[in-house]
Design an enzyme around this catalytic site. Structure first.
Site, PDB file in Angstrom:
ATOM      1  N   ASN A  11       0.866  -1.183   0.000  1.00 17.60           N
ATOM      2  CA  ASN A  11       0.000   0.000   0.000  1.00 17.60           C
ATOM      3  C   ASN A  11       0.903   1.234   0.000  1.00 17.60           C
ATOM      4  OD1 ASN A  11      -1.835   2.020   0.490  1.00 17.60           O
ATOM      5  ND2 ASN A  11      -2.409   1.310   2.549  1.00 17.60           N
ATOM      6  N   LYS A  13       0.124   4.292  -0.388  1.00 17.02           N
ATOM      7  CA  LYS A  13      -0.516   5.482   0.184  1.00 17.02           C
ATOM      8  C   LYS A  13      -0.240   6.720  -0.697  1.00 17.02           C
ATOM      9  CE  LYS A  13      -0.395   3.311   4.674  1.00 17.02           C
ATOM     10  NZ  LYS A  13      -0.353   3.440   6.125  1.00 17.02           N
ATOM     11  N   HIS A 108      -9.751   1.035   4.643  1.00 16.19           N
ATOM     12  CA  HIS A 108      -8.494   1.254   5.375  1.00 16.19           C
ATOM     13  C   HIS A 108      -8.752   2.219   6.526  1.00 16.19           C
ATOM     14  CE1 HIS A 108      -4.464   2.579   6.348  1.00 16.19           C
ATOM     15  NE2 HIS A 108      -4.030   1.473   5.759  1.00 16.19           N
ATOM     16  N   GLU A 110      -7.230   4.670   7.612  1.00 20.38           N
ATOM     17  CA  GLU A 110      -7.035   6.094   7.292  1.00 20.38           C
ATOM     18  C   GLU A 110      -8.263   6.655   6.576  1.00 20.38           C
ATOM     19  OE1 GLU A 110      -3.202   5.563   5.429  1.00 20.38           O
ATOM     20  OE2 GLU A 110      -2.387   5.039   7.391  1.00 20.38           O
ATOM     21  N   GLU A 185      -5.782  -5.004  10.527  1.00 19.89           N
ATOM     22  CA  GLU A 185      -4.766  -3.972  10.743  1.00 19.89           C
ATOM     23  C   GLU A 185      -5.077  -3.219  12.032  1.00 19.89           C
ATOM     24  OE1 GLU A 185      -2.681  -2.794   6.878  1.00 19.89           O
ATOM     25  OE2 GLU A 185      -4.441  -1.533   7.044  1.00 19.89           O
ATOM     26  N   GLY A 191       2.048   2.216  10.825  1.00 24.03           N
ATOM     27  CA  GLY A 191       3.023   3.299  10.703  1.00 24.03           C
ATOM     28  C   GLY A 191       3.695   3.700  12.000  1.00 24.03           C
ATOM     29  N   SER A 230       2.958  -2.191  10.469  1.00 29.15           N
ATOM     30  CA  SER A 230       4.401  -2.239  10.707  1.00 29.15           C
ATOM     31  C   SER A 230       5.029  -3.608  10.420  1.00 29.15           C
ATOM     32  CB  SER A 230       4.721  -1.782  12.134  1.00 29.15           C
ATOM     33  OG  SER A 230       4.319  -0.442  12.318  1.00 29.15           O
TER      34      SER A 230
END
Ligand code: PGA
Length: 269
Positions: A11, A13, A108, A110, A185, A191, A230
């Site tokens: 991904n 991003k 996702h 985000e 996730e 991250g 991560s």
């Protein structure tokens, strides 16, 4: 690793340029061609591993042509619920298919946290993808506060149930259900450099499979459940060794060709 064919998805991003995206895709393709996975099998119809690159929308068409001769597949990072119409800024599932994209990340964290994707909207995106022949990767996962409150499974089950109900009410066929995969996730691991332990991740993955299995046993046993948050070379092998972890959704480490290829190796071995 179970007999389900693992998926490793990068991904990207909101990173890169046209030039760096091309260079990264080429480096990953070359890196995978050179590793000892049986390259002929990798290029065939049924490779032991599916490897996806998920660049920003604008680079999909170009990268699709660039990697066409390799075993790499492309995924988008999001998709519209709607098929067409006055929806400025959206990209429809059929458009993604049209430019050679086969997968799409939906829900996702985000998108959920920053762009208002509700469980219901995410379910709409999964259905839109399936109707256009795209394979959705449904992301689920709890925040740090939810984990600390002991609510991990409640949150993940709720995120999943809304989609499973939509599959039922949308009369999605058994063949289409097999196209969907799930990425667990934990939001606190994305991250941050923090990763769920293999045992903690496995417990959630097993619960995801069981939750799907209570509605559809056939779908559950074939379902690929990826781990994300991560993932790096140093932890990939231990995570992928768990029974219900069928690959990974990789963010930061997917921007480094060598690191990403090594993670793919860990999933294929
Ligand atoms: P990360 O991102 O690997 O950088 O934690 C994963 C993701 O957001 O899919």
């Amino acid at each position: 690793m179970a007999t389900r064919r693992p998926i490793v998805a990068g991904n990207w991003k909101l990173h890169g340029s046209r030039q760096t995206s091309r260079a990264l895709a080429v480096a990953v393709a070359e890196g995978l061609a050179g590793i000892d996975l049986g390259p002929a099998r990798l290029r065939g119809e049924n490779p032991p591993l599916e490897v996806l690159l998920c660049p920003p929308f604008v680079y999909l068409a170009e990268l699709a042509e660039l990697v066409a001769a390799s075993h790499l597949r492309l995924g988008a990072q999001d998709v519209a619920v709607e098929e067409a119409g006055a929806f400025t800024g959206e990209v429809a599932a059929a458009m993604l298919r049209d430019v050679g994209c086969r997968y799409v990340i939906t829900g996702h964290s985000e998108r959920r946290a920053l762009f208002g994707d509700t469980d219901e909207r995410v379910a709409g995106k999964v259905l839109a993808a399936l109707r256009a022949g795209l394979s959705p990767i449904l992301c689920v996962g709890e925040t740090r506060a939810e984990r600390d409150a002991g609510d991990t499974l409640t949150v993940v089950r709720r995120q999943l149930q809304v989609v499973l109900e939509a599959l039922d009410s949308g009369q999605v066929s058994a063949a289409e259900r097999q196209m969907m995969s799930v990425a667990y996730e934990p939001v606190w691991a994305i991250g941050t450099g923090l990763t769920a332990t293999p045992a903690d991740a496995q417990a959630v993955h097993a619960d995801i499979r069981a939750t799907v299995g209570r509605r559809d046993a056939t779908m559950a046993s074939a379902l690929r459940v990826l781990y994300g948050g991560s993932v790096k070379v140093s932890n990939a092998k231990d995570l992928f060794a768990m029974q219900d972890i069928d690959g990974g959704l990789i963010g930061g480490a997917a921007l480094l060709a060598g690191e990403f290829v090594s993670i793919c190796k860990a999933a294929a071995s």
